[in-house]
Design a protein around this motif. Structure first.
Motif, PDB file in Angstrom:
ATOM      1  N   GLN A   1       0.492  -1.060   0.084  1.00 42.77           N
ATOM      2  CA  GLN A   1      -0.208  -0.259   0.149  1.00 42.77           C
ATOM      3  C   GLN A   1       1.076   1.547   0.667  1.00 42.77           C
ATOM      4  O   GLN A   1       0.789   1.829  -0.814  1.00 42.77           O
ATOM      5  CB  GLN A   1      -0.665   0.278   1.507  1.00 42.77           C
ATOM      6  CG  GLN A   1      -1.988   1.295   1.399  1.00 42.77           C
ATOM      7  CD  GLN A   1      -2.754   1.132   2.430  1.00 42.77           C
ATOM      8  OE1 GLN A   1      -3.675   0.322   2.338  1.00 42.77           O
ATOM      9  NE2 GLN A   1      -2.802   2.150   3.600  1.00 42.77           N
TER      10      GLN A   1
ATOM     11  N   LEU B   1       2.756   1.984  -3.337  1.00 40.85           N
ATOM     12  CA  LEU B   1       1.699   2.253  -4.690  1.00 40.85           C
ATOM     13  C   LEU B   1       0.984   3.491  -4.137  1.00 40.85           C
ATOM     14  O   LEU B   1       1.042   4.423  -5.043  1.00 40.85           O
ATOM     15  CB  LEU B   1       0.267   1.472  -4.491  1.00 40.85           C
ATOM     16  CG  LEU B   1       1.276  -0.104  -4.894  1.00 40.85           C
ATOM     17  CD1 LEU B   1      -0.097  -1.401  -5.191  1.00 40.85           C
ATOM     18  CD2 LEU B   1       1.106  -0.133  -6.485  1.00 40.85           C
ATOM     19  N   LYS B   2       0.701   4.086  -2.937  1.00 39.79           N
ATOM     20  CA  LYS B   2       0.713   5.443  -3.034  1.00 39.79           C
ATOM     21  C   LYS B   2       1.895   6.446  -3.335  1.00 39.79           C
ATOM     22  O   LYS B   2       1.267   7.593  -3.902  1.00 39.79           O
ATOM     23  CB  LYS B   2      -0.145   5.610  -1.138  1.00 39.79           C
ATOM     24  CG  LYS B   2      -1.589   5.076  -0.957  1.00 39.79           C
ATOM     25  CD  LYS B   2      -1.193   4.894   0.931  1.00 39.79           C
ATOM     26  CE  LYS B   2      -3.027   4.950   0.264  1.00 39.79           C
ATOM     27  NZ  LYS B   2      -3.583   5.326   2.069  1.00 39.79           N
TER      28      LYS B   2
ATOM     29  N   ARG C   1       3.510   5.370  -5.453  1.00 36.95           N
ATOM     30  CA  ARG C   1       3.805   5.609  -7.323  1.00 36.95           C
ATOM     31  C   ARG C   1       2.788   5.914  -7.967  1.00 36.95           C
ATOM     32  O   ARG C   1       2.897   7.158  -9.322  1.00 36.95           O
ATOM     33  CB  ARG C   1       3.907   4.724  -7.309  1.00 36.95           C
ATOM     34  CG  ARG C   1       5.386   3.846  -7.606  1.00 36.95           C
ATOM     35  CD  ARG C   1       5.729   2.460  -7.659  1.00 36.95           C
ATOM     36  NE  ARG C   1       5.655   1.788  -9.365  1.00 36.95           N
ATOM     37  CZ  ARG C   1       5.961   1.189  -9.471  1.00 36.95           C
ATOM     38  NH1 ARG C   1       6.256  -0.105  -9.048  1.00 36.95           N
ATOM     39  NH2 ARG C   1       5.515   0.312 -10.481  1.00 36.95           N
ATOM     40  N   ASP C   2       1.423   6.419  -7.353  1.00 34.61           N
ATOM     41  CA  ASP C   2      -0.157   6.675  -8.154  1.00 34.61           C
ATOM     42  C   ASP C   2      -0.678   7.301  -6.927  1.00 34.61           C
ATOM     43  O   ASP C   2      -0.769   6.894  -6.387  1.00 34.61           O
ATOM     44  CB  ASP C   2      -0.543   5.744  -8.303  1.00 34.61           C
ATOM     45  CG  ASP C   2      -2.058   6.075  -9.200  1.00 34.61           C
ATOM     46  OD1 ASP C   2      -2.038   7.764  -9.041  1.00 34.61           O
ATOM     47  OD2 ASP C   2      -2.836   5.379 -10.006  1.00 34.61           O
TER      48      ASP C   2
ATOM     49  N   VAL D   1      -4.924   0.265  -0.977  1.00 36.82           N
ATOM     50  CA  VAL D   1      -4.917  -1.526  -1.027  1.00 36.82           C
ATOM     51  C   VAL D   1      -4.877  -2.437  -0.015  1.00 36.82           C
ATOM     52  O   VAL D   1      -4.296  -2.347   0.744  1.00 36.82           O
ATOM     53  CB  VAL D   1      -3.443  -0.867  -1.771  1.00 36.82           C
ATOM     54  CG1 VAL D   1      -3.057  -2.775  -2.602  1.00 36.82           C
ATOM     55  CG2 VAL D   1      -3.716  -0.237  -2.560  1.00 36.82           C
TER      56      VAL D   1
ATOM     57  N   VAL E   1      -8.372  -2.720  -4.889  1.00 37.42           N
ATOM     58  CA  VAL E   1      -7.706  -1.288  -4.751  1.00 37.42           C
ATOM     59  C   VAL E   1      -8.828  -0.562  -4.839  1.00 37.42           C
ATOM     60  O   VAL E   1      -9.753  -0.415  -5.541  1.00 37.42           O
ATOM     61  CB  VAL E   1      -6.919  -1.135  -5.799  1.00 37.42           C
ATOM     62  CG1 VAL E   1      -6.024   0.172  -5.591  1.00 37.42           C
ATOM     63  CG2 VAL E   1      -5.549  -2.326  -5.895  1.00 37.42           C
TER      64      VAL E   1
ATOM     65  N   GLU F   1       3.852  -4.364  -7.959  1.00 36.29           N
ATOM     66  CA  GLU F   1       3.432  -2.987  -7.497  1.00 36.29           C
ATOM     67  C   GLU F   1       3.041  -2.891  -9.310  1.00 36.29           C
ATOM     68  O   GLU F   1       1.991  -2.154  -9.553  1.00 36.29           O
ATOM     69  CB  GLU F   1       4.485  -2.187  -7.415  1.00 36.29           C
ATOM     70  CG  GLU F   1       4.709  -2.475  -5.277  1.00 36.29           C
ATOM     71  CD  GLU F   1       5.512  -1.865  -5.064  1.00 36.29           C
ATOM     72  OE1 GLU F   1       6.407  -1.135  -6.077  1.00 36.29           O
ATOM     73  OE2 GLU F   1       5.580  -1.987  -3.765  1.00 36.29           O
ATOM     74  N   ASP F   2       4.190  -3.378  -9.979  1.00 37.34           N
ATOM     75  CA  ASP F   2       3.644  -2.887 -12.248  1.00 37.34           C
ATOM     76  C   ASP F   2       2.877  -3.285 -12.045  1.00 37.34           C
ATOM     77  O   ASP F   2       1.602  -2.375 -13.066  1.00 37.34           O
ATOM     78  CB  ASP F   2       5.075  -3.031 -12.337  1.00 37.34           C
ATOM     79  CG  ASP F   2       6.140  -2.425 -12.191  1.00 37.34           C
ATOM     80  OD1 ASP F   2       6.234  -1.635 -11.548  1.00 37.34           O
ATOM     81  OD2 ASP F   2       7.238  -3.202 -12.433  1.00 37.34           O
TER      82      ASP F   2
ATOM     83  N   LEU G   1      -1.124  -1.672 -10.608  1.00 37.04           N
ATOM     84  CA  LEU G   1      -1.061  -0.702 -11.710  1.00 37.04           C
ATOM     85  C   LEU G   1      -1.315  -0.488 -12.700  1.00 37.04           C
ATOM     86  O   LEU G   1      -1.816   0.203 -13.507  1.00 37.04           O
ATOM     87  CB  LEU G   1       0.622   0.699 -11.923  1.00 37.04           C
ATOM     88  CG  LEU G   1       1.653   1.168 -10.171  1.00 37.04           C
ATOM     89  CD1 LEU G   1       2.215   2.130 -10.517  1.00 37.04           C
ATOM     90  CD2 LEU G   1       0.041   2.326  -9.410  1.00 37.04           C
TER      91      LEU G   1
END
Length: 183
Positions: A25, A28-29, A31-32, A38, A64, A118-119, A122
């Motif tokens: 989480q 990812l937060k 990165r976006d 998450v 998500v 993660e990739d 996204l």
């Protein structure tokens, strides 16, 4: 979870199986910024060492939470994704003549499951996300002096409406009409 290439050479005869719960989480937060939350990601799969390449196959399950693309209300987006990735070291990739599959070249001789998860999360988030009410509604948003219309409605409006003539130029338009009748 990371595996070094040296460690993976022990698995030439049989695949390395894994079952993990990952908390991605925070990263990812970062990165976006649109991701609101998450849930922990359930990952099950295997890693196969195949002569010139390392095959990573796994299934991930998570939810998500992202904002609706129409109203910005939070929407839970359940993801259940099957992932297949092929990794090679720089040396292995350099010796490869041609390949039709997508190959990920390892920078530091480590395969990082977290980065892959993660990739792929996204990549799986769609561009348009709507709440259940927005999906079921035929009403599009509108406000004072504006409204959202579908592309079909826009095309229909363009074909139905005649171009408005500026009143200051109406006399010029009349001259053009006279010249057409004179021809």
């Amino acid at each position: 979870m990371k595996w070094s290439i040296g460690e993976l050479r022990r698995y030439k005869d049989e695949p390395l199986t894994f079952s993990e719960t990952l908390d991605v989480q925070a990263t990812l937060k970062q990165r976006d910024s649109e991701i609101l939350a998450v849930t922990p990601v359930q990952v099950e799969g295997l890693l196969t060492v195949d002569g010139m390449e390392y095959l990573l196959h796994y299934r991930l399950k998570t939810t998500v939470t992202v904002p609706s693309s129409r109203s910005l209300e939070p929407v839970d987006l359940p993801l259940d994704i099957a992932v297949d990735e092929v990794f090679m070291t720089r040396e292995q990739w350099a010796s490869l003549e041609e390949s039709e599959e997508e190959i990920i070249v390892l920078e530091n001789e480590l395969i990082d499951l977290n980065n892959s998860v993660e990739d792929n999360i996204l990549l799986a988030i769609p561009m348009q996300i709507l709440t259940e009410a927005e999906q079921n509604s035929t009403q599009l948003p509108k406000g004072q002096d504006w409204e959202v219309i579908t592309e079909d409605d826009f095309i229909q409006q363009q074909t139905e409406s005649k171009p408005a003539i500026d009143p200051r130029l109406a006399k010029l338009s009349a001259l053009l009409d006279e010249s057409k009748t004179d021809d």
